[in-house]
Design an enzyme around this catalytic site. Structure first.
Site, PDB file in Angstrom:
ATOM      1  N   GLY A  93       0.851  -1.186   0.000  1.00 35.89           N
ATOM      2  CA  GLY A  93       0.000   0.000   0.000  1.00 35.89           C
ATOM      3  C   GLY A  93       0.887   1.237   0.000  1.00 35.89           C
ATOM      4  O   GLY A  93       2.103   1.134  -0.180  1.00 35.89           O
TER       5      GLY A  93
ATOM      6  N   PHE B 280       2.292   5.285   5.194  1.00 36.36           N
ATOM      7  CA  PHE B 280       1.400   5.518   6.343  1.00 36.36           C
ATOM      8  C   PHE B 280       0.152   4.629   6.338  1.00 36.36           C
ATOM      9  O   PHE B 280      -0.806   4.899   7.055  1.00 36.36           O
ATOM     10  CB  PHE B 280       0.953   6.998   6.417  1.00 36.36           C
ATOM     11  CG  PHE B 280       2.074   7.979   6.310  1.00 36.36           C
ATOM     12  CD1 PHE B 280       2.943   8.187   7.378  1.00 36.36           C
ATOM     13  CD2 PHE B 280       2.301   8.694   5.129  1.00 36.36           C
ATOM     14  CE1 PHE B 280       3.995   9.094   7.277  1.00 36.36           C
ATOM     15  CE2 PHE B 280       3.344   9.599   5.024  1.00 36.36           C
ATOM     16  CZ  PHE B 280       4.195   9.798   6.094  1.00 36.36           C
TER      17      PHE B 280
ATOM     18  N   GLY C 174       0.015   1.461   7.224  1.00 40.43           N
ATOM     19  CA  GLY C 174       0.033   0.434   8.269  1.00 40.43           C
ATOM     20  C   GLY C 174       0.737  -0.848   7.862  1.00 40.43           C
ATOM     21  O   GLY C 174       0.556  -1.889   8.503  1.00 40.43           O
TER      22      GLY C 174
ATOM     23  N   GLU D 219      10.311  -2.768   3.917  1.00 40.34           N
ATOM     24  CA  GLU D 219      10.811  -1.824   2.897  1.00 40.34           C
ATOM     25  C   GLU D 219      11.338  -2.591   1.679  1.00 40.34           C
ATOM     26  O   GLU D 219      12.381  -2.259   1.105  1.00 40.34           O
ATOM     27  CB  GLU D 219      11.913  -0.912   3.480  1.00 40.34           C
ATOM     28  CG  GLU D 219      11.508  -0.147   4.721  1.00 40.34           C
ATOM     29  CD  GLU D 219      10.444   0.932   4.474  1.00 40.34           C
ATOM     30  OE1 GLU D 219      10.086   1.182   3.307  1.00 40.34           O
ATOM     31  OE2 GLU D 219       9.945   1.484   5.471  1.00 40.34           O
TER      32      GLU D 219
ATOM     33  N   CYS E 193      -8.621  15.048   2.044  1.00 42.90           N
ATOM     34  CA  CYS E 193     -10.089  14.918   2.022  1.00 42.90           C
ATOM     35  C   CYS E 193     -10.638  13.840   2.956  1.00 42.90           C
ATOM     36  O   CYS E 193     -11.846  13.723   3.108  1.00 42.90           O
ATOM     37  CB  CYS E 193     -10.564  14.654   0.586  1.00 42.90           C
ATOM     38  SG  CYS E 193     -10.207  12.970   0.044  1.00 42.90           S
TER      39      CYS E 193
ATOM     40  N   VAL F 235      14.748   8.522   1.191  1.00 37.61           N
ATOM     41  CA  VAL F 235      14.248   8.042   2.484  1.00 37.61           C
ATOM     42  C   VAL F 235      13.650   9.227   3.247  1.00 37.61           C
ATOM     43  O   VAL F 235      14.214  10.316   3.242  1.00 37.61           O
ATOM     44  CB  VAL F 235      15.411   7.387   3.267  1.00 37.61           C
ATOM     45  CG1 VAL F 235      15.003   7.069   4.693  1.00 37.61           C
ATOM     46  CG2 VAL F 235      15.874   6.126   2.540  1.00 37.61           C
TER      47      VAL F 235
ATOM     48  N   CYS G 182      -7.093  13.450  -5.002  1.00 40.54           N
ATOM     49  CA  CYS G 182      -6.189  14.512  -4.540  1.00 40.54           C
ATOM     50  C   CYS G 182      -4.802  14.353  -5.160  1.00 40.54           C
ATOM     51  O   CYS G 182      -4.115  15.340  -5.433  1.00 40.54           O
ATOM     52  CB  CYS G 182      -6.129  14.547  -3.010  1.00 40.54           C
ATOM     53  SG  CYS G 182      -7.733  14.988  -2.289  1.00 40.54           S
TER      54      CYS G 182
HETATM   55  N1  LIG Z   1      -2.377   9.808   6.621  1.00 42.17           N
HETATM   56  C1  LIG Z   1      -2.329   8.797   7.494  1.00 42.17           C
HETATM   57  N2  LIG Z   1      -3.212   7.782   7.392  1.00 42.17           N
HETATM   58  C2  LIG Z   1      -3.187   6.754   8.273  1.00 42.17           C
HETATM   59  N3  LIG Z   1      -2.278   6.632   9.263  1.00 42.17           N
HETATM   60  C3  LIG Z   1      -1.357   7.601   9.401  1.00 42.17           C
HETATM   61  C4  LIG Z   1      -1.338   8.726   8.530  1.00 42.17           C
HETATM   62  N4  LIG Z   1      -0.311   9.518   8.908  1.00 42.17           N
HETATM   63  C5  LIG Z   1       0.293   8.918   9.954  1.00 42.17           C
HETATM   64  N5  LIG Z   1      -0.323   7.741  10.256  1.00 42.17           N
HETATM   65  C6  LIG Z   1       0.124   6.824  11.307  1.00 42.17           C
HETATM   66  O1  LIG Z   1       0.919   5.837  10.668  1.00 42.17           O
HETATM   67  C7  LIG Z   1       0.657   4.574  11.274  1.00 42.17           C
HETATM   68  C8  LIG Z   1       1.061   3.449  10.328  1.00 42.17           C
HETATM   69  O2  LIG Z   1       2.460   3.387  10.327  1.00 42.17           O
HETATM   70  P1  LIG Z   1       3.245   2.257   9.567  1.00 42.17           P
HETATM   71  O3  LIG Z   1       2.746   0.900   9.933  1.00 42.17           O
HETATM   72  O4  LIG Z   1       4.709   2.530   9.819  1.00 42.17           O
HETATM   73  O5  LIG Z   1       2.863   2.568   8.039  1.00 42.17           O
HETATM   74  P2  LIG Z   1       3.628   2.191   6.700  1.00 42.17           P
HETATM   75  O6  LIG Z   1       4.636   1.121   7.017  1.00 42.17           O
HETATM   76  O7  LIG Z   1       2.566   1.700   5.765  1.00 42.17           O
HETATM   77  O8  LIG Z   1       4.254   3.459   6.214  1.00 42.17           O
HETATM   78  C9  LIG Z   1      -0.812   4.639  11.586  1.00 42.17           C
HETATM   79  O9  LIG Z   1      -1.157   3.741  12.625  1.00 42.17           O
HETATM   80  C10 LIG Z   1      -1.019   6.093  11.993  1.00 42.17           C
HETATM   81  O10 LIG Z   1      -0.853   6.268  13.387  1.00 42.17           O
HETATM   82  C1  LIG Z   2       6.977   7.092  -2.391  1.00 39.92           C
HETATM   83  C2  LIG Z   2       8.444   6.920  -2.174  1.00 39.92           C
HETATM   84  C3  LIG Z   2       8.927   6.624  -0.914  1.00 39.92           C
HETATM   85  N1  LIG Z   2      10.254   6.474  -0.707  1.00 39.92           N
HETATM   86  C4  LIG Z   2      10.749   6.138   0.638  1.00 39.92           C
HETATM   87  C5  LIG Z   2      10.267   7.010   1.776  1.00 39.92           C
HETATM   88  C6  LIG Z   2      10.339   6.082   2.967  1.00 39.92           C
HETATM   89  O1  LIG Z   2      11.673   6.105   3.467  1.00 39.92           O
HETATM   90  C7  LIG Z   2      10.053   4.702   2.352  1.00 39.92           C
HETATM   91  C8  LIG Z   2       8.633   4.237   2.565  1.00 39.92           C
HETATM   92  O2  LIG Z   2       8.414   4.002   3.926  1.00 39.92           O
HETATM   93  P1  LIG Z   2       6.992   3.553   4.556  1.00 39.92           P
HETATM   94  O3  LIG Z   2       7.392   2.563   5.601  1.00 39.92           O
HETATM   95  O4  LIG Z   2       6.163   2.948   3.465  1.00 39.92           O
HETATM   96  O5  LIG Z   2       6.385   4.774   5.129  1.00 39.92           O
HETATM   97  O6  LIG Z   2      10.280   4.844   0.955  1.00 39.92           O
HETATM   98  C9  LIG Z   2      11.151   6.594  -1.763  1.00 39.92           C
HETATM   99  O7  LIG Z   2      12.362   6.433  -1.601  1.00 39.92           O
HETATM  100  N2  LIG Z   2      10.677   6.886  -3.013  1.00 39.92           N
HETATM  101  C10 LIG Z   2       9.347   7.053  -3.266  1.00 39.92           C
HETATM  102  O8  LIG Z   2       8.975   7.306  -4.454  1.00 39.92           O
HETATM  103 ZN   LIG Z   3      -8.169  13.030  -1.061  1.00 37.13          ZN
END
Ligand SMILES: Nc1ncnc2c1ncn2[C@@H]1O[C@H](COP(=O)(O)OP(=O)(O)O)[C@@H](O)[C@H]1O
Ligand SMILES: Cc1cn([C@H]2C[C@H](O)[C@@H](COP(=O)(O)O)O2)c(=O)[nH]c1=O
Ligand SMILES: [Zn+2]
Length: 193
Positions: free
Chosen positions: A21, A24, A26, A94, A153, A172, A185
């Site tokens: 996905g 942010f 999850g 990652e 939104c 990163v 958006c």
């Molecule tokens: N726009 C957002 N939508 C949903 N969760 C968000 C958002 N911004 C921050 N968060 C936080 O990010 C957490 C998820 O983090 P994480 O598991 O590290 O996500 P991912 O690995 O997909 O980047 C959520 O539980 C929430 O607290």
């Molecule tokens: C979209 C995008 C993301 N990245 C980097 C930014 C973060 O370090 C990771 C993604 O971390 P998350 O656990 O999914 O929040 O990827 C990037 O290097 N290039 C991109 O286009």
């Molecule tokens: Zn939107």
């Protein structure tokens, strides 16, 4: 909610799970949940992440909510194979940053009877498939697509919008550099750039 296969102690059978996905959404939280449950089931777990992911920690896999688990940072997918003797479950975070060989490595592990759980971004900031993720999603028995919330939104977010001017694929960062946005958006904001 994803529920694990029953562990058959007489025959080791492997498979691949992908959690994917936008940023942010999850992914890391869900990966941590599955790995903790595997440990509770007394399975031997190894966790890897790419060396380049030093965002919150050099050694640990850390979610945006600051939940963490120790991991081994590796330079390339080949290193994972070398470090996976005597394990039941392998977790990889990652995954989008790894080389294209990651899909083959995950298949080799699953063929050896290991449960492989991979988390990674499906798309980069341009909305294009990211690194080995498309191949992994094709190979996996189970693909879980998770969603963030659009910061503009409030709909389900499906894209990671970069806020900085950089055009490099790998940058990163966290909320200082990216926001989660829905398709509508993303079209409005990304096309405006
Ligand atoms: N726009 C957002 N939508 C949903 N969760 C968000 C958002 N911004 C921050 N968060 C936080 O990010 C957490 C998820 O983090 P994480 O598991 O590290 O996500 P991912 O690995 O997909 O980047 C959520 O539980 C929430 O607290
Ligand atoms: C979209 C995008 C993301 N990245 C980097 C930014 C973060 O370090 C990771 C993604 O971390 P998350 O656990 O999914 O929040 O990827 C990037 O290097 N290039 C991109 O286009
Ligand atoms: Zn939107």
């Amino acid at each position: 909610m994803f529920l694990e296969n029953k562990v058959d102690k007489s025959e080791k059978r492997g498979w691949i799970e992908v959690i994917t996905g936008s940023m942010f959404s999850g992914k890391t939280e869900e990966l941590l949940r599955r790995l903790r449950r595997a440990r509770i089931a007394r399975q031997r777990v190894e966790i890897f992440k790419p060396l380049v992911d030093n965002r919150y920690s050099e050694q640990e896999v850390v979610s945006h909510d600051a939940n963490s688990i120790p991991s081994t940072p590796v330079e390339s997918s080949g290193n994972i194979l070398l470090l996976c003797s005597n394990v039941d479950v392998v977790g990889i975070d990652e995954a989008q940053f790894f080389d294209k060989g990651l899909n083959d490595v995950c298949n080799q592990l699953a063929n050896q009877g290991i449960r492989v759980i991979v988390a990674g971004l499906d798309m980069d900031f341009k909305g294009k498939p990211f690194g080995p993720m498309p191949d992994l999603m094709a190979s996996a028995e189970y693909v879980t697509k998770v969603h963030a919330i659009c910061v503009y939104c409030g709909d389900l977010a499906h894209f990671s919008l970069r806020k900085t001017a950089s055009d490099r694929l790998v940058e990163v960062g966290a909320d200082e550099a990216y926001e989660a946005v829905c398709r509508h958006c993303y079209q409005k904001k990304f096309m405006k750039k």
